[in-house]
Design an enzyme around this catalytic site. Structure first.
Site, PDB file in Angstrom:
ATOM      1  N   GLY A 234       0.788  -1.219   0.000  1.00 41.77           N
ATOM      2  CA  GLY A 234       0.000   0.000   0.000  1.00 41.77           C
ATOM      3  C   GLY A 234       0.822   1.271   0.000  1.00 41.77           C
ATOM      4  O   GLY A 234       0.278   2.376  -0.013  1.00 41.77           O
TER       5      GLY A 234
ATOM      6  N   LEU B  43      -9.516   2.469 -10.387  1.00 37.66           N
ATOM      7  CA  LEU B  43     -10.806   1.794 -10.250  1.00 37.66           C
ATOM      8  C   LEU B  43     -11.422   2.231  -8.927  1.00 37.66           C
ATOM      9  O   LEU B  43     -10.774   2.176  -7.879  1.00 37.66           O
ATOM     10  CB  LEU B  43     -10.621   0.279 -10.295  1.00 37.66           C
ATOM     11  CG  LEU B  43      -9.909  -0.271 -11.548  1.00 37.66           C
ATOM     12  CD1 LEU B  43      -9.834  -1.791 -11.489  1.00 37.66           C
ATOM     13  CD2 LEU B  43     -10.609   0.179 -12.815  1.00 37.66           C
TER      14      LEU B  43
ATOM     15  N   GLU C 206      -2.186 -11.051  -7.791  1.00 40.55           N
ATOM     16  CA  GLU C 206      -3.180 -10.191  -7.166  1.00 40.55           C
ATOM     17  C   GLU C 206      -3.895  -9.369  -8.232  1.00 40.55           C
ATOM     18  O   GLU C 206      -3.263  -8.819  -9.139  1.00 40.55           O
ATOM     19  CB  GLU C 206      -2.525  -9.286  -6.130  1.00 40.55           C
ATOM     20  CG  GLU C 206      -1.848 -10.066  -5.006  1.00 40.55           C
ATOM     21  CD  GLU C 206      -1.667  -9.257  -3.744  1.00 40.55           C
ATOM     22  OE1 GLU C 206      -1.819  -8.024  -3.793  1.00 40.55           O
ATOM     23  OE2 GLU C 206      -1.390  -9.868  -2.694  1.00 40.55           O
TER      24      GLU C 206
ATOM     25  N   ARG D  72       6.177 -15.320  -3.096  1.00 46.17           N
ATOM     26  CA  ARG D  72       6.463 -15.937  -1.796  1.00 46.17           C
ATOM     27  C   ARG D  72       5.212 -16.618  -1.263  1.00 46.17           C
ATOM     28  O   ARG D  72       4.142 -16.548  -1.856  1.00 46.17           O
ATOM     29  CB  ARG D  72       6.912 -14.868  -0.806  1.00 46.17           C
ATOM     30  CG  ARG D  72       5.901 -13.726  -0.694  1.00 46.17           C
ATOM     31  CD  ARG D  72       6.191 -12.772   0.430  1.00 46.17           C
ATOM     32  NE  ARG D  72       5.401 -11.562   0.379  1.00 46.17           N
ATOM     33  CZ  ARG D  72       4.135 -11.447   0.783  1.00 46.17           C
ATOM     34  NH1 ARG D  72       3.493 -12.506   1.249  1.00 46.17           N
ATOM     35  NH2 ARG D  72       3.501 -10.292   0.711  1.00 46.17           N
TER      36      ARG D  72
END
Length: 462
Positions: free
Chosen positions: A171, A209, A281, A297
């Site tokens: 983030g 988005l 992701e 990982r």
């Protein structure tokens, strides 16, 4: 045997907390000796005592211990370990560390340093995904400068936009831009932040988005060109881009979409030469998936994939590193039921300030469909130097509703005294009508907390 596979019967665990204990358990199932690296702050931790051997790698600060590649490499050599499991966080996605192990003839339980470099830089990762057909967020995948060219690119894409650091994560290194007047300043500031935080000033631009979900697909690949995807997880319950609750499978997402994109993910891994566990992701909006990054990982939330697939991902991760072929094909992967994970942190449930100290009493819940991964017990002292997560509570049910009900019961039963925990926050989330329906956006928890603060403020004024 493939040239870059080195035999090993002893693994150095270069991590701490519940994941260190989890890796130890997998080592024992495989008959491998486990050496636990630890800092002076963790000297009395249960996982240090449980290991076959333990080596102190430095003082409490992470940069002098768990983030010190020199200290970890020295510990591996001293212990005779020919492989290192980095867990998650710390050095788990550090390509320079992986390269040092490779040069020393050791094995990282993970991908090669070359694959890490491609996927660790979000610009090169996005280019690799585009070439493999994996759907990506519309944007400009090249590095940006704060100039007229950036303004032209932004005009073509349309606002709002998000500026991201190529080497960012967790983030950090992101800034939303709503109009042309904000753009060049946002690029300059994000570049400066990226240089300080990641030693990589490159930034790129994507369309922002506005109501996405966070959906991820787990993959596992071996050295022999075989790969599988293992279902999807929903990690949309986040605070400040940090995951709080995860579940599998992702509710209210078309399984056919997951299957189609999952296959593309495996194809991308083959093209890159990826091996081991990895997580793609995505943002999900309006029935579409858009790639944002790949984690090279083991994930914190690997547990819910284990619960729904019946597979031991850590054991498989180690077997792949030893050069074994995957023991099953995509057609043999079966996903059943629903699983939820709550991350239990030692923090104030209202202010989220960490709450280190001594756990005077710890009681873990139990019963059908309930799993707790934790290194904590009564009397354990939580150090102030590291992440505040002290346990993961995981439930499984035949249906999502059963998994939620079991989690509510588990959180009621769980007792942590001596330090504060975020258990009350988890209870509130589980009871919310929006969570019960499923399919929340990544802004769900932040909105819920904002509503709570406004309500408390109104009550004080009254």
């Amino acid at each position: 045997m493939i040239a870059d596979i080195h035999p090993f019967d002893r693994i150095l665990i270069a991590n701490r907390g519940e994941i260190a204990l989890r890796i130890q358990r997998a080592c024992r199932q495989l008959g491998l000796a486990c050496v636990q690296a630890y800092s002076s702050a963790d000297a009395g931790a249960p996982y240090v005592r449980c290991a076959d051997e333990a080596i102190c790698i430095g003082p409490a600060p992470s940069r002098q211990s768990y983030l010190s590649s020199a200290a970890i490499l020295l510990a591996a050599r001293a212990s005779g370990a020919r492989a290192v499991h980095p867990g998650y966080g710390f050095l788990s996605e550090n390509a320079d560390f992986a390269a040092r192990l490779e040069a020393a003839g050791m094995t990282l339980i993970g991908p090669t340093s070359d694959a890490m470099r491609v996927l660790g830089d979000k610009i090169s990762a996005k280019r690799a995904m585009i070439s493999s057909g994996v759907p990506c967020v519309p944007g400009y995948e090249g590095a940006l400068a704060a100039d007229d060219a950036a303004l032209a690119i932004a005009s073509d894409l349309g606002y709002p936009l998000i500026i991201k650091a190529a080497g960012g994560g967790g983030g950090r290194g992101m800034r939303v831009v709503h109009n042309p007047e904000e753009l060049l300043g946002a690029i300059r500031i994000t570049r400066e932040e990226a240089e300080r935080a990641f030693a990589n000033a490159n930034v790129y631009m994507e369309r922002y988005l506005q109501r996405p979900r966070h959906v991820e697909i787990q993959v596992l690949c071996d050295h022999h060109g075989n790969g599988v995807w293992l279902g999807a997880r929903d990690c949309s319950t986040q605070r400040r881009h940090q995951k709080v609750i995860e579940e599998a499978p992702a509710p209210n997402v078309d399984p056919a979409l997951i299957a189609r994109v999952g296959k593309l993910c495996v194809d991308a891994c083959r093209q890159i030469g990826y091996r081991g566990l990895g997580t793609f992701e995505f943002l999900h909006e309006d029935g579409e998936l858009f790639f944002i990054e790949m984690n090279t990982r083991l994930q914190v939330e690997h547990t819910i994939t284990e619960m729904t697939s019946g597979l031991d991902l850590v054991e498989l991760q180690i077997r792949v590193a030893q050069g074994e072929r995957l023991p099953f094909t995509q057609e043999e992967v079966e996903v059943s039921g629903h699983s939820i994970e709550c991350r239990i942190n030692a923090e104030d449930p209202t202010t989220f300030v960490p709450s280190p100290g001594t756990v005077e009493f710890f009681h873990a819940p139990g019963g059908p469909g309930i799993r707790v991964d934790s290194h904590v017990s009564s009397g354990y002292a939580i150090p102030s130097h590291y992440d505040s997560m002290i346990a993961k509570v995981i439930t499984w049910g035949k249906t999502r509703e059963q998994a939620i009900v079991r989690m509510e019961g588990a959180l009621r039963e769980m007792k942590i005294e001596g330090v504060k925990s975020n258990i009350p926050l988890h209870r509130d989330v589980l009871q919310s009508s929006e969570f019960r329906r499923g399919g929340m956006s990544i802004h769900f928890l932040e909105r819920m907390l904002d509503d709570r603060r406004r309500s408390q403020g109104a009550n004080k004024q009254a």
